[in-house]
Write a protein that holds these residues in place. Structure first.
Motif, mmCIF file in Angstrom:
data_model
loop_
_atom_site.group_PDB
_atom_site.id
_atom_site.type_symbol
_atom_site.label_atom_id
_atom_site.label_comp_id
_atom_site.label_asym_id
_atom_site.label_seq_id
_atom_site.Cartn_x
_atom_site.Cartn_y
_atom_site.Cartn_z
ATOM 1 N N GLY A 121 0.802 -1.219 0.000
ATOM 2 C CA GLY A 121 0.000 0.000 0.000
ATOM 3 C C GLY A 121 0.830 1.262 0.000
ATOM 4 O O GLY A 121 0.441 2.266 0.599
ATOM 5 N N SER A 122 1.952 1.237 -0.709
ATOM 6 C CA SER A 122 2.863 2.385 -0.683
ATOM 7 C C SER A 122 2.235 3.651 -1.255
ATOM 8 O O SER A 122 2.557 4.763 -0.822
ATOM 9 N N ARG A 123 1.307 3.510 -2.211
ATOM 10 C CA ARG A 123 0.660 4.685 -2.804
ATOM 11 C C ARG A 123 -0.389 5.296 -1.870
ATOM 12 O O ARG A 123 -0.901 6.385 -2.150
ATOM 13 N N LEU A 124 -0.699 4.582 -0.790
ATOM 14 C CA LEU A 124 -1.691 5.088 0.164
ATOM 15 C C LEU A 124 -1.059 5.600 1.459
ATOM 16 O O LEU A 124 -1.754 5.831 2.441
ATOM 17 N N ARG A 125 0.249 5.752 1.484
ATOM 18 C CA ARG A 125 0.893 6.333 2.652
ATOM 19 C C ARG A 125 0.483 7.799 2.791
ATOM 20 O O ARG A 125 0.274 8.471 1.791
ATOM 21 N N PRO A 126 0.328 8.318 4.021
ATOM 22 C CA PRO A 126 0.693 7.710 5.307
ATOM 23 C C PRO A 126 -0.373 6.805 5.922
ATOM 24 O O PRO A 126 -0.174 6.255 7.004
ATOM 25 N N MET A 127 -1.529 6.643 5.257
ATOM 26 C CA MET A 127 -2.617 5.847 5.840
ATOM 27 C C MET A 127 -2.165 4.426 6.158
ATOM 28 O O MET A 127 -2.546 3.843 7.176
ATOM 29 N N THR A 128 -1.341 3.860 5.275
ATOM 30 C CA THR A 128 -0.935 2.464 5.447
ATOM 31 C C THR A 128 0.266 2.295 6.376
ATOM 32 O O THR A 128 0.815 1.201 6.482
ATOM 33 N N GLY A 129 0.642 3.365 7.056
ATOM 34 C CA GLY A 129 1.682 3.226 8.066
ATOM 35 C C GLY A 129 1.184 2.484 9.295
ATOM 36 O O GLY A 129 1.957 1.805 9.980
ATOM 37 N N SER A 130 -0.112 2.603 9.551
ATOM 38 C CA SER A 130 -0.670 1.988 10.755
ATOM 39 C C SER A 130 -1.734 0.932 10.477
ATOM 40 O O SER A 130 -2.134 0.199 11.375
ATOM 41 N N VAL A 131 -2.229 0.867 9.237
ATOM 42 C CA VAL A 131 -3.200 -0.171 8.865
ATOM 43 C C VAL A 131 -2.794 -0.770 7.523
ATOM 44 O O VAL A 131 -2.209 -0.081 6.681
ATOM 45 N N PRO A 132 -3.084 -2.047 7.287
ATOM 46 C CA PRO A 132 -2.797 -2.629 5.981
ATOM 47 C C PRO A 132 -3.732 -2.046 4.921
ATOM 48 O O PRO A 132 -4.839 -1.594 5.245
ATOM 49 N N LYS A 133 -3.294 -2.041 3.679
ATOM 50 C CA LYS A 133 -4.102 -1.476 2.601
ATOM 51 C C LYS A 133 -5.511 -2.054 2.589
ATOM 52 O O LYS A 133 -6.497 -1.330 2.361
ATOM 53 N N ALA A 134 -5.635 -3.337 2.842
ATOM 54 C CA ALA A 134 -6.938 -4.009 2.775
ATOM 55 C C ALA A 134 -7.944 -3.446 3.766
ATOM 56 O O ALA A 134 -9.158 -3.580 3.572
ATOM 57 N N LEU A 135 -7.467 -2.801 4.819
ATOM 58 C CA LEU A 135 -8.368 -2.253 5.838
ATOM 59 C C LEU A 135 -8.534 -0.745 5.738
ATOM 60 O O LEU A 135 -9.189 -0.131 6.588
ATOM 61 N N VAL A 136 -7.976 -0.134 4.706
ATOM 62 C CA VAL A 136 -8.210 1.292 4.472
ATOM 63 C C VAL A 136 -9.699 1.478 4.153
ATOM 64 O O VAL A 136 -10.258 0.769 3.312
ATOM 65 N N PRO A 137 -10.368 2.402 4.839
ATOM 66 C CA PRO A 137 -11.813 2.553 4.629
ATOM 67 C C PRO A 137 -12.158 3.256 3.319
ATOM 68 O O PRO A 137 -11.498 4.200 2.912
#
Length: 247
Positions: free
Chosen positions: A11-27
């Motif tokens: 989930g590198s394109r979704l940083r910083p969100m994926t610093g603490s949650v895996p991409k699959a759990l991004v809302p």
């Protein structure tokens, strides 16, 4: 019906969100990507799902347990110690997917209104190794098919790089489609993967066997919505897709 959700990406394109949650759990629209994908597959008739995990994978395991696996049989293909990429990830999950029936593979960050039942039925009625949902979408990487929708090559429109094992291959004489990240695969694929080890892309694998195995396109209409929500910019578009198509 079986399916695999590819959910092990960093989930590198979704940083910083994926610093603490895996991409699959991004809302997306108030629910994790993974939940949307599971419910789409369940609505299509899938009863057994395999989810691969890597980055912060225990959060995914806990999320599924907290939701009683959404009333399905869900197995975890653990890639915590090594990320196998799409092709290697599918091979790693062979103990769950091998058998007599085809299985559907769905990237966790793809939102669409593709008719998954119809895609599965089209594959099941054919003699193909894999059936790929594709569309006419802007993408720098395009798959190239002949007039019978057989995969013959690949092209990077930005760099001009072309890949094909077909002698005298001419990209200009082939149909060009973008891959959706959704495909149906026959378990015979695992016999062809025996010499492949470690990390590898499923597209690279498909291209490597394209001269001796049928990999076919299943083009979807231009009115079908396909959103890759793997980037911050696309999250809002994915939310609109959910509202429009009730995924």
């Amino acid at each position: 019906m079986k399916a695999m959700i590819l959910a092990a990406g960093l989930g590198s394109r979704l940083r910083p969100m994926t610093g603490s949650v895996p991409k699959a759990l991004v809302p997306v629209g108030g629910r994790p990507m993974l939940e949307h994908t599971i419910l789409r597959l369940k609505a299509a008739g899938v009863s057994h799902i395999v989810v691969n995990v890597h980055h912060l994978g225990q959060q995914i395991v806990d999320f599924l347990a907290a939701n009683n696996d959404f009333g399905l049989k869900i197995d975890i293909s653990d890639e915590s110690n090594y990320l196998f990429d799409t092709g290697g990830g599918i091979k790693q999950a062979a103990p769950f997917l091998d058998g007599t029936e085809p299985f559907l593979v769905h990237n966790v960050d793809i939102f669409s209104d593709i008719d998954l039942r119809a895609l599965y039925a089209a594959h099941d009625a054919s003699d193909t190794l894999a059936t790929l949902a594709v569309s006419h979408r802007a993408s720098r990487r395009q798959l190239l098919f002949d007039r019978d929708n057989r995969l013959c090559g690949w092209r990077n429109r930005e760099t001009g790089e072309v890949k094909s094992l077909f002698p005298g291959f001419d990209p200009s004489k082939h149909l060009e489609y973008a891959f959706s990240g959704i495909h149906v695969i026959s378990p015979a694929i695992f016999r062809l993967m025996e010499d492949w080890t470690g990390k590898f892309s499923i597209i690279d694998f498909y291209l490597s066997v394209s001269t001796r195995a049928l990999i076919r396109a299943c083009p979807v209409g231009d009115d079908v919505k396909i959103i890759d929500a793997g980037s911050l910019e696309a999250l809002q578009e994915a939310e609109e897709c959910i509202k429009m198509y009730k995924i």
